[in-house]
Enzyme design. Structure first.
Site, mmCIF file in Angstrom:
data_model
loop_
_atom_site.group_PDB
_atom_site.id
_atom_site.type_symbol
_atom_site.label_atom_id
_atom_site.label_comp_id
_atom_site.label_asym_id
_atom_site.label_seq_id
_atom_site.Cartn_x
_atom_site.Cartn_y
_atom_site.Cartn_z
ATOM 1 N N GLU A 170 50.598 37.592 12.752
ATOM 2 C CA GLU A 170 50.232 36.263 12.262
ATOM 3 C C GLU A 170 50.592 35.187 13.274
ATOM 4 O O GLU A 170 49.878 34.191 13.416
ATOM 5 C CB GLU A 170 50.892 35.964 10.914
ATOM 6 C CG GLU A 170 50.539 36.914 9.778
ATOM 7 C CD GLU A 170 49.050 37.119 9.588
ATOM 8 O OE1 GLU A 170 48.253 36.237 9.981
ATOM 9 O OE2 GLU A 170 48.659 38.186 9.075
ATOM 10 N N PRO B 183 26.923 30.866 -6.608
ATOM 11 C CA PRO B 183 27.595 30.905 -7.905
ATOM 12 C C PRO B 183 28.733 29.880 -7.980
ATOM 13 O O PRO B 183 29.352 29.565 -6.973
ATOM 14 C CB PRO B 183 28.166 32.331 -7.998
ATOM 15 C CG PRO B 183 27.915 32.998 -6.701
ATOM 16 C CD PRO B 183 27.016 32.144 -5.885
HETATM 17 P P1 ADP Z 1 27.159 28.233 -11.913
HETATM 18 O O1 ADP Z 1 26.342 28.223 -13.156
HETATM 19 O O2 ADP Z 1 26.543 27.472 -10.779
HETATM 20 O O3 ADP Z 1 27.589 29.601 -11.504
HETATM 21 P P2 ADP Z 1 29.030 26.952 -13.617
HETATM 22 O O4 ADP Z 1 28.294 25.743 -14.045
HETATM 23 O O5 ADP Z 1 29.041 28.108 -14.566
HETATM 24 O O6 ADP Z 1 28.506 27.436 -12.205
HETATM 25 O O7 ADP Z 1 30.521 26.518 -13.258
HETATM 26 C C1 ADP Z 1 31.634 27.266 -13.654
HETATM 27 C C2 ADP Z 1 32.821 26.347 -13.855
HETATM 28 O O8 ADP Z 1 33.222 25.776 -12.611
HETATM 29 C C3 ADP Z 1 32.512 25.166 -14.739
HETATM 30 O O9 ADP Z 1 32.766 25.478 -16.077
HETATM 31 C C4 ADP Z 1 33.451 24.090 -14.226
HETATM 32 O O10 ADP Z 1 34.737 24.233 -14.769
HETATM 33 C C5 ADP Z 1 33.552 24.397 -12.761
HETATM 34 N N1 ADP Z 1 32.597 23.630 -11.968
HETATM 35 C C6 ADP Z 1 31.633 24.150 -11.175
HETATM 36 N N2 ADP Z 1 30.956 23.176 -10.547
HETATM 37 C C7 ADP Z 1 31.484 22.015 -10.960
HETATM 38 C C8 ADP Z 1 31.211 20.631 -10.664
HETATM 39 N N3 ADP Z 1 30.241 20.275 -9.806
HETATM 40 N N4 ADP Z 1 31.963 19.703 -11.272
HETATM 41 C C9 ADP Z 1 32.948 20.040 -12.121
HETATM 42 N N5 ADP Z 1 33.260 21.306 -12.444
HETATM 43 C C10 ADP Z 1 32.551 22.293 -11.864
HETATM 44 ZN ZN ZN Z 2 44.775 39.086 11.344
#
Ligand code: ADP
Ligand code: ZN
Ligand code: MG
Length: 512
Positions: free
Chosen positions: A332, A107
């Site tokens: 720590e 994700p």
């Molecule tokens: P997934 O669908 O793989 O779960 P998303 O495309 O929904 O991920 O990404 C969620 C957010 O994270 C995006 O809106 C963006 O802000 C950021 N993000 C994730 N991957 C990238 C990437 N490769 N480049 C730039 N922003 C990213």
């Molecule tokens: Zn610890």
């Protein structure tokens, strides 16, 4: 709606009251009410069956330039999409069109972004839905929704004067799991409908519909989905490496006022294992810190705090007792000392400000992304993980509950060691390794590393106290200050185990 619910609630209360007074026979009435509510819910669901897919903007306006890292995934995707862009040529050569593209990966890595960029690249309208939206208690609803989704995609494309549409189905595994495994047929029917729709599409059809789907569990998908003519392109969208993270950070900070001292490369190095979504959260948090402090620019230190926050959660209002704080500091310091001995110069900072589930933590700067570990490196990571509770033991003569997560981490490392053939058992076949033998070997490894870690820490025993006081006073101590303290001591004996370099073992353990 509110009034209706309020009336129902009031009615039930009155009935219950009367029932208590034995004025009316309450059970039959309750039964009738229950029946009514059930019917009402069923009707409601039936009505809701039609429109669910979020009709995100027809044109998402995201381009591939806004996606950081993922160079090979972007390249592969663009190549596949060219089939759509140059449909005439594909047709004249009699090539089968690509109907489905499956994006797989953890994700937050940008799968949704990719699908949107694909729509921009191919000048298509974009519709998205999530697998879980198709799943209902009532048979037939999911299939109906699939049919509806394709119908609306075509209608939307026509309305917008486009000759293609992209349907993005997030979490496809919810409906696309292997058929016949669910307790009822709803999932199967939904999946069948999706396959039917995809089979029905042809190159000559206008507008053409391309289905993109995302999942982080490609292994559980029904094989029918992956057959030619369906999702026959699979593109892996993985967690970004250091270069990828740097690229993403550059993109995400484009519109943010950064102070001169901000070193994005350093942040990229520190954020090993972060997804794009976590980096987005990080940049956002840093800006929020600037806002709270009423500053015009985001500084490196704000980014550092933001990394802590994204890794460990918000600072909690919890205020441990002084006695607890001292114990956390000792704990720590145990982690920090061993980790510094194993890999000099990599402790970023030590803090005992409670955050999320953690009472304190040591953060390390990984040297470089690493994908392969030797037996020694795994052992050293186990040493670092066990050092917290052993420092407590050396100093207080007892342990506390704070090391639970350290133990989880240590035993998972030991398990990796066994599985990868790096234990006394030699090469093993994970599938045929009896659980008992695995457990026994894991316990052996942990006991041995516990002894080694104790030996490493022993010489520091008397000095930890003073520095722990300092940590309690300061709440957070910088890596360089910690190293000065380490150098000022001359521990008498150092065991042979305390040599060589260890890998990053970011202590992200809830507890401490
Ligand atoms: P997934 O669908 O793989 O779960 P998303 O495309 O929904 O991920 O990404 C969620 C957010 O994270 C995006 O809106 C963006 O802000 C950021 N993000 C994730 N991957 C990238 C990437 N490769 N480049 C730039 N922003 C990213
Ligand atoms: Zn610890
Ligand atoms: Mg997503």
């Amino acid at each position: 709606m509110m009034i209706k619910e309020w009336l129902i609630g009031a009615g039930i209360a009155v009935l219950a009251f009367l029932g208590m007074l034995h004025v009316v026979q309450i059970l039959p009435i309750l039964f009738l009410i229950g029946l009514g509510v059930l019917l009402w819910v069923v009707m409601d669901r039936r009505n809701a069956a039609a429109p669910t897919a979020r009709e995100t903007t027809a044109r998402p306006n995201i381009s591939f330039d806004e996606i950081g890292g993922q160079e090979s995934a972007k390249h592969e995707l663009r190549e596949a999409l060219d089939f759509l862009r140059y449909r005439d040529r594909i047709q004249s050569l009699g090539i089968r069109p690509i109907k489905g593209i499956l994006l797989t990966g953890p994700p937050g890595t940008g799968k949704t972004l990719m699908a949107k960029a694909a729509a921009t690249y191919t000048d298509s309208v974009f519709l998205s839905a999530s697998g879980s939206e198709f799943v209902e208690m009532y048979v037939g609803v999911g299939a109906q929704r699939v049919r509806d989704l394709f119908r609306r995609a075509r209608a939307l494309a026509k309305r917008e004067n486009k000759d293609s549409a992209i349907i993005f189905v997030d979490e496809i595994d919810v409906v696309g799991g292997k058929r016949g495994q669910h307790s009822h047929q709803e999932y199967d029917q939904t999946l069948n409908q999706l396959l039917t729709e995809m089979d029905g599409m042809s190159t000559t059809q206008s507008p053409f519909v391309l289905v993109m789907a995302a999942t982080n569990r490609p292994d559980i998908l029904d094989s029918a989905l992956l057959r030619p003519g369906r999702f026959d392109r699979q593109i892996k969208v993985d967690l970004p490496d250091k270069e990828g993270r740097l690229h993403i950070l550059r993109i995400l900070t484009r519109n943010k006022p950064l102070a001169k001292d901000v070193d994005l490369e350093h942040i990229a190095r520190e954020t090993y294992g972060f997804s794009g979504a976590q980096l987005e959260a990080l940049v956002n948090e840093a800006a929020i810190i600037a806002l709270r402090r009423n500053e015009q620019q985001v500084t490196q230190e704000m980014f550092r705090d933001a990394v802590d926050k994204v890794l460990m959660g918000e600072k909690t209002g919890r205020r441990p007792t002084d006695e607890e704080l001292r114990r956390v500091a000792v704990h720590e310091l145990g982690h920090a000392i061993v980790s510094e001995l194993m890999r000099p110069g990599t402790v970023s900072h030590i803090t005992i400000a409670p955050r999320g589930n953690a009472l304190g933590f040591v953060r390390q700067i990984p040297e470089d992304d690493q994908y392969l570990y030797t037996k020694e490196q795994l052992a050293q990571q186990i040493n670092v993980a066990l050092a917290g509770c052993l420092a407590e033991e050396l100093h207080y003569g007892n342990r506390s509950t704070g090391a639970q997560n350290d133990f989880v981490q240590a035993s998972s490392l030991a398990r990796t060691m066994v599985r990868c053939g790096l234990s006394r058992l030699g090469i093993v076949d994970e599938e045929h390794l009896p659980e008992q033998i695995l457990e026994k070997e894991v316990r052996h490894i942990l006991a041995e590393q516990e002894r080694i870690t104790r030996d490493i820490l022993q010489p520091y025993r008397s000095d930890i106290e003073r520095f722990a006081e300092h940590v309690v006073r300061e709440e957070s101590v910088d890596g360089s200050e910690f190293r000065r303290w380490m150098q000022s001591m001359q521990p008498q004996v150092l065991t042979s185990a305390a040599v060589a370099n260890v890998t990053q073992a970011i202590e992200a353990s809830p507890t401490m």
